[in-house]
Design an enzyme around this catalytic site. Structure first.
Site, PDB file in Angstrom:
ATOM      1  CE  LYS A  11     -13.995 -47.160   7.249  1.00  0.00           C
ATOM      2  NZ  LYS A  11     -12.874 -47.713   7.982  1.00  0.00           N
ATOM      3  CG  HIS A  97     -11.857 -41.902   8.408  1.00  0.00           C
ATOM      4  ND1 HIS A  97     -10.854 -42.817   8.178  1.00  0.00           N
ATOM      5  CD2 HIS A  97     -12.817 -42.562   9.086  1.00  0.00           C
ATOM      6  CE1 HIS A  97     -11.215 -43.980   8.692  1.00  0.00           C
ATOM      7  NE2 HIS A  97     -12.399 -43.850   9.255  1.00  0.00           N
ATOM      8  CD  GLU A 169     -13.504 -43.487  13.254  1.00  0.00           C
ATOM      9  OE1 GLU A 169     -14.437 -44.287  13.229  1.00  0.00           O
ATOM     10  OE2 GLU A 169     -12.907 -43.099  12.230  1.00  0.00           O
ATOM     11  N   GLY A 175     -11.273 -51.289  11.618  1.00  0.00           N
ATOM     12  CA  GLY A 175     -11.289 -52.397  10.669  1.00  0.00           C
ATOM     13  C   GLY A 175     -10.433 -53.586  11.094  1.00  0.00           C
ATOM     14  CB  SER A 215     -13.449 -53.025  15.734  1.00  0.00           C
ATOM     15  OG  SER A 215     -12.449 -53.141  14.740  1.00  0.00           O
TER      16      SER A 215
END
Ligand code: PGA
Length: 252
Positions: A11, A97, A169, A175, A215
């Site tokens: 990122k 993303h 995802e 996160g 995660s």
């Protein structure tokens, strides 16, 4: 046999010198201790690509950009084209993303162009999909993800589709420390593979690497990667620590 892939997504983190040091550390660890059958990818900021590609052992580690321009070249100030990315030595591009979709309003139409340009240039798209928490709570995650795939990658030819990597995802797991359970991840990946088999054929579905992201950590990677349809991970936070990233690579 489909490939096992562990891809880091750094990122908007690290300066160039910090990134180069991290990449060198990861590359050295992968060479000395990494599982040999896992494709390792480092998704770095654009500014790092050339320097990172120059110091890693390319026979064991590949480099990815985290985004690309939706146009091949021209008057698009601030954009970075697929051929520019290719010229750095990167071979993968993360596309779609949820942070790009949500914060930068990347629509299916835009992502469709990015995937096509990436494939046309001979690079591998890591195409991301996944639902928000409200959609999961409403129980409509399968329909939502199916729609994302239909709008952006199910228009590809069978030949092109055979070259892409998919990363599921769930946004609520990114996160947040709240990972999807291995069963939730497995169920969605099996669903996606089933859609690919229906749209293309069973062999393309069986050969498509589908990753889980959100995660993922050394503590849960083993259980996640133990699921039959999970072919690896797209790793955010844990990819910024070389030891954690190695532990995930070796979690199979
Ligand atoms: P995370 O991010 O591992 O920090 O949850 C994953 C991703 O966004 O790719």
């Amino acid at each position: 046999m489909r490939k096992k892939i562990v891809a880091g997504n750094w990122k908007c983190n690290t300066t160039v010198s910090e990134g180069v040091a991290l990449a060198k550390q990861v590359s050295d660890l992968v060479v000395s201790k990494g599982a040999k059958d896992v494709v390792v990818v480092l998704g770095t900021p654009f500014t790092h690509l050339t320097s990172v590609a120059a110091i890693i052992d390319k026979s064991r580690v590949s480099v990815a950009a985290q985004n690309c321009a939706a146009e091949p070249k021209g008057a698009f100030t601030g954009e970075v084209s697929v051929s520019m990315i290719q010229s750095t030595g990167a071979t993968f591009i993360i596309i779609g993303h949820s942070e790009r979709r949500d914060y930068y309003h990347e629509t299916s139409e835009i992502l469709n162009k990015k995937v096509a340009l990436t494939l046309a240039q001979g690079l591998t798209p890591i195409y991301c999909c996944g639902e928000a928490l409200a959609i999961r709570e409403a129980g409509t995650e399968n329909a939502f993800v199916q729609n994302q795939l239909e709008e952006t990658i199910f228009n590809l030819s069978a030949e092109d589709f055979g070259k892409i990597v998919i990363a599921y995802e769930p946004i609520w797991a990114i996160g947040t420390g709240r990972t999807a359970s291995s069963q939730q991840a497995q169920d969605m990946l099996a669903f996606i593979r089933g859609l690919i088999a229906k749209k293309y054929n069973q062999s393309i579905a069986d050969n498509c690497s589908i990753l889980y992201g959100g995660s993922c950590s050394p503590a849960n990677a083993n259980e996640l990667f133990g699921q039959p349809d999970i072919d690896g991970g797209l790793i955010g936070g844990a990819s910024l620590k070389a030891d954690d990233f190695l532990a995930i690579i070796n979690a199979y």
